[in-house]
Design a protein around this motif. Structure first.
Motif, PDB file in Angstrom:
ATOM      1  N   ILE A   1     -34.408 -25.974  70.501  1.00 30.79           N
ATOM      2  CA  ILE A   1     -33.655 -24.793  70.920  1.00 30.79           C
ATOM      3  C   ILE A   1     -32.443 -24.645  70.009  1.00 30.79           C
ATOM      4  CG2 ILE A   1     -32.352 -26.123  72.655  1.00 30.79           C
ATOM      5  CD1 ILE A   1     -32.493 -23.579  74.437  1.00 30.79           C
ATOM      6  N   ARG A   2     -32.147 -23.418  69.653  1.00 27.49           N
ATOM      7  CA  ARG A   2     -30.982 -23.150  68.816  1.00 27.49           C
ATOM      8  C   ARG A   2     -29.684 -23.480  69.553  1.00 27.49           C
ATOM      9  NH1 ARG A   2     -31.734 -17.506  65.396  1.00 27.49           N
ATOM     10  NH2 ARG A   2     -33.474 -18.239  64.113  1.00 27.49           N
ATOM     11  N   GLY A   3     -28.633 -23.624  68.785  1.00 16.70           N
ATOM     12  CA  GLY A   3     -27.325 -23.926  69.362  1.00 16.70           C
ATOM     13  C   GLY A   3     -26.887 -22.895  70.384  1.00 16.70           C
ATOM     14  N   SER A   4     -27.184 -21.653  70.100  1.00 10.82           N
ATOM     15  CA  SER A   4     -26.821 -20.568  71.013  1.00 10.82           C
ATOM     16  C   SER A   4     -27.765 -20.467  72.201  1.00 10.82           C
ATOM     17  CB  SER A   4     -26.835 -19.240  70.255  1.00 10.82           C
ATOM     18  OG  SER A   4     -28.151 -18.945  69.829  1.00 10.82           O
TER      19      SER A   4
ATOM     20  N   THR B   1     -40.684 -25.963  79.151  1.00  4.57           N
ATOM     21  CA  THR B   1     -39.624 -25.018  78.824  1.00  4.57           C
ATOM     22  C   THR B   1     -38.356 -25.783  78.485  1.00  4.57           C
ATOM     23  OG1 THR B   1     -40.542 -23.373  80.357  1.00  4.57           O
ATOM     24  CG2 THR B   1     -38.270 -23.057  79.618  1.00  4.57           C
ATOM     25  N   ILE B   2     -37.842 -25.540  77.288  1.00  2.00           N
ATOM     26  CA  ILE B   2     -36.576 -26.151  76.888  1.00  2.00           C
ATOM     27  C   ILE B   2     -35.453 -25.168  77.174  1.00  2.00           C
ATOM     28  CG2 ILE B   2     -36.782 -25.358  74.484  1.00  2.00           C
ATOM     29  CD1 ILE B   2     -35.425 -27.990  73.622  1.00  2.00           C
ATOM     30  N   SER B   3     -34.320 -25.703  77.606  1.00  2.00           N
ATOM     31  CA  SER B   3     -33.148 -24.874  77.871  1.00  2.00           C
ATOM     32  C   SER B   3     -31.901 -25.712  77.635  1.00  2.00           C
ATOM     33  CB  SER B   3     -33.174 -24.321  79.299  1.00  2.00           C
ATOM     34  OG  SER B   3     -33.140 -25.381  80.240  1.00  2.00           O
ATOM     35  N   ARG B   4     -30.779 -25.058  77.621  1.00  3.48           N
ATOM     36  CA  ARG B   4     -29.518 -25.780  77.431  1.00  3.48           C
ATOM     37  C   ARG B   4     -28.408 -25.092  78.196  1.00  3.48           C
ATOM     38  NH1 ARG B   4     -28.673 -26.223  71.306  1.00  3.48           N
ATOM     39  NH2 ARG B   4     -26.605 -27.045  71.878  1.00  3.48           N
TER      40      ARG B   4
END
Length: 124
Positions: A51-54, A69-72
């Motif tokens: 996942i991108r930084g944003s 599903t990846i999330s941050r």
């Protein structure tokens, strides 16, 4: 210094779900892409998701697309991977990794920092 600490692994039956977390510290979290990799016994470490930084873009391995599903949460300096419809072949040690730029990558060498890993075991 940079620290990545994974949690949430365990033993689960096939078809069930797990959510892994990776708590990060020691760097400006939102400026680093984050990835999840896994390594099964006797196999090489392989890419799972990034996942991108944003958080604006995600990429997945074909083997997990549609199930993981990846999330941050940049306010909590934490990256997650929600794993649904787990299969025995998902059994592995799962690692989170940090890349020193905001753009996700699929290669191990794209990532500079690694956690210690968390075991996921999926029984038939």
């Amino acid at each position: 210094q940079v620290q990545l600490v994974e949690s949430g692994g365990g033993l689960v039956q096939a078809g069930n779900s797990l959510r892994l977390s990776c708590a990060a510290s020691g760097f400006t979290f939102s400026t680093f892409a984050m990835g999840w990799f896994r390594q099964a016994p006797g196999k090489e470490r392989e890419f799972v998701a990034a996942i991108r930084g944003s958080g604006s873009r995600t990429i997945y391995a074909d083997s997990v697309k549609g199930r993981f599903t990846i999330s941050r949460d940049n306010a909590k300096n934490t990256v997650y991977v929600q794993m649904n419809s787990l299969k025995p072949e998902d059994t592995a040690v799962y690692y989170c990794a940090a890349r020193t730029n905001p753009y996700g990558g699929r290669r191990l060498n794209d990532y500079r920092y690694w956690g210690q890993g968390t075991q996921v075991t999926v029984s038939p």
